[in-house]
Design a protein around this motif. Sequence first.
Motif, short mmCIF file in Angstrom:
data_model
loop_
_atom_site.label_atom_id
_atom_site.label_comp_id
_atom_site.label_asym_id
_atom_site.label_seq_id
_atom_site.Cartn_x
_atom_site.Cartn_y
_atom_site.Cartn_z
N GLU A 399 14.47 -17.58 -40.40
CA GLU A 399 15.46 -16.78 -40.11
C GLU A 399 15.27 -15.35 -39.65
N VAL A 400 14.41 -14.64 -40.21
CA VAL A 400 13.83 -13.49 -39.75
C VAL A 400 13.40 -13.69 -38.26
N ALA A 401 12.63 -14.63 -37.90
CA ALA A 401 12.24 -14.93 -36.43
C ALA A 401 13.37 -14.87 -35.67
N LEU A 402 14.38 -15.65 -36.09
CA LEU A 402 15.36 -15.72 -35.10
C LEU A 402 16.39 -14.74 -35.14
N ARG A 403 16.15 -13.56 -36.16
CA ARG A 403 17.01 -12.49 -36.09
C ARG A 403 16.50 -11.34 -35.29
N ARG A 409 4.95 -10.42 -39.68
CA ARG A 409 3.38 -10.26 -40.62
C ARG A 409 3.69 -10.75 -41.94
N VAL A 410 3.30 -11.87 -42.46
CA VAL A 410 3.43 -12.03 -43.88
C VAL A 410 2.35 -11.69 -44.90
N LEU A 411 2.38 -10.92 -45.81
CA LEU A 411 0.97 -10.50 -46.29
C LEU A 411 1.08 -11.16 -47.75
N ASP A 412 -0.06 -11.51 -48.33
CA ASP A 412 0.02 -11.80 -49.66
C ASP A 412 0.99 -12.92 -49.97
N ALA A 413 0.78 -13.98 -49.11
CA ALA A 413 1.86 -15.33 -49.27
C ALA A 413 1.29 -16.21 -50.32
N ASN A 472 8.32 -4.98 -39.23
CA ASN A 472 8.61 -6.47 -39.29
C ASN A 472 7.47 -7.33 -40.22
N THR A 473 6.94 -6.54 -41.44
CA THR A 473 5.94 -6.88 -42.04
C THR A 473 6.66 -7.37 -43.68
N TYR A 474 6.28 -8.37 -44.03
CA TYR A 474 6.57 -8.73 -45.25
C TYR A 474 5.87 -9.31 -46.53
N PRO A 485 10.67 -7.07 -47.72
CA PRO A 485 9.79 -5.97 -46.88
C PRO A 485 8.71 -5.32 -47.55
N PHE A 486 7.52 -5.33 -46.91
CA PHE A 486 6.34 -4.80 -47.40
C PHE A 486 6.45 -3.22 -47.39
#
Length: 600
Positions: A399-403, A409-413, A472-474, A485-486
């Motif tokens: 969803e974020v990519a589409l928007r 960048r996704v941290l600490d997944a 755009n980092t989460y 959001p990070f």
Amino acid sequence: MPFLIALLLVVAVHVAMHVTTWTQVGLLADDHHMVGGAILRHRGVWTFDSMFLPEPVANATNALYRPFIDLGFWLEQPWFGIDALGYHVVNSAMHCATAILWFVLVRRLLGSIAAAVAVALLFVGWPGHSEALHWIAARTDVQSTFFLSIALVVLDRGLGRGPGPARAARLWLAAAFAVFAVGSKESAVFVLPLAAMLCWLRAPAGLALRRRAFAGLRTVAPMLCAVVAWLWWRASRIGTWGSGTHYGWHWQRVTAGSCADWLSVLVAPVHADYTSSVWVVVLGVLHAALLVVALCAWRTPGARRVVLVGGLLLLMGYLAGIGLEPMDPDTLENVRYTYEPALGLTALLGLGIATLPPRSRGAALAVLVLAHVIVLDGNRQSWLRAAAVYRRMEHDIGEVALRTQAPIRVLDAPGVYEGAFALLNGFTEFRFMQEFAPAGADLRGSVSSTQEWRGVLRELAAAAAAGQVLENTYTVQWDDGALVPFALDTQWPQQPWPEATLGYACVARTRPFAGSRLPVHVLVRTATQLELQLRAQSGARSWSDEPVQVFASAEPQTIGLRFELPPDVPAGASVEVQLVVRKGDDARVFALGAAVLSAR
């Protein structure tokens, strides 16, 4: 008729537990690499030849050569696509087939239908199979043991025939299945000692010791030649006889702790977070009692065969496991490595049940199977939760990519979610998650799991030092997998003394539950010895952890600190965390913010 009844019971026990798995546990972690690799091969991006003709990997951390696993996914992918259901069903079919094969083998060795049924039912519902049967990538254990079992059954049937073409054909067919087993996972070399044991047991009892040994060696020769030829081919293709520095067996890993952990997980595999500790005692007592009963039947010729074959498999699996990467007995992480020795253990337990008085056998088996099912249901909860977290995270990333139409960048997944593998490799994930993304979403960016925190910590330290805004980092919420959001902590870097610099420090969000250990990650460069200590406060209550010494080094050091969260702190409570840094008698205190405890 006994075979059909055994088959129906095995399928009933397995399906009762794993329909939920088929429908709720999607592709996780290495599943994407295996299914994605099959997709790329069908598209011509990766070559088909790379399955059997890979590039040599001398001095690699991962020197595994399992082409029959890749071949299986390549054959299945056009049928199943990116839907996990089909791959789960194939794994389940091989698992149930292994149980039935050992029904056949034990019945041939012992002549007891009761023992054969007990072995099949105990193995198919073994509580330690939570990882092997919930993670599609654990097919390596399931498939290799399946082929190993076929090889042993075919070999035993060949040993029951007189000299001639039919016997030779079965011996070579068994050898071929042994190669399929070793080509699925390296530990399947267990098939050679097991085959040798069968040949020894089936040799005429009246032969002299030397003649009996020679007869056994001659009978097992086709399998020995085939497996050694395969191992030579493997070494010539990947440049090493071993499994790499990471997956190989190492003496330094053999400690009193590792031996005890493997023993406890084999005898009583219980997930500490989801299954009552009472079951450790229950399983331990039940299994130990049946083992004693089984060993008391040693003098019976048929029982001796089962004890030798099952005991040998159990011993080999145990000795192999204690030198592998560590087993976590609390979360059952890496419990898939007990898949083969558990088969040997259940052979002994089945013998124990068959040794009981006839009227008590059915009740004893029913009680033990029910206990296994109850414990397995608790053990698998980490995989069901990890799958739910991953689905939400995957959805939010799409969803974020589409928007935003911008790199994410996704941290600490999640990396290891209470023993279950949720997300490990950022490159693999973003490459193959495109198959799942909403129409119009162009997935770009990267994901970093909890296992990659050292690199992420350096990245955060560099961003804080440069005053960089991380757009755009989460990060990922532990409870439900939602992206949030990070927020970069701009207080870093800190230089409490001229010779010491703290590049970055943060509270990780792995396992933020009451009674768990909360990680804190620190990047420090120091020319003098320091002491790091964590302090925490929740309401009027405060506590601290044991200090950790940090010695002088010219290079930045990534330090992982962990402190206990009291078991009686309620979910939703806010725990303020502080980092205390000491140099001699001088101390500095830095606030790291609050960790909000999650509900289980």
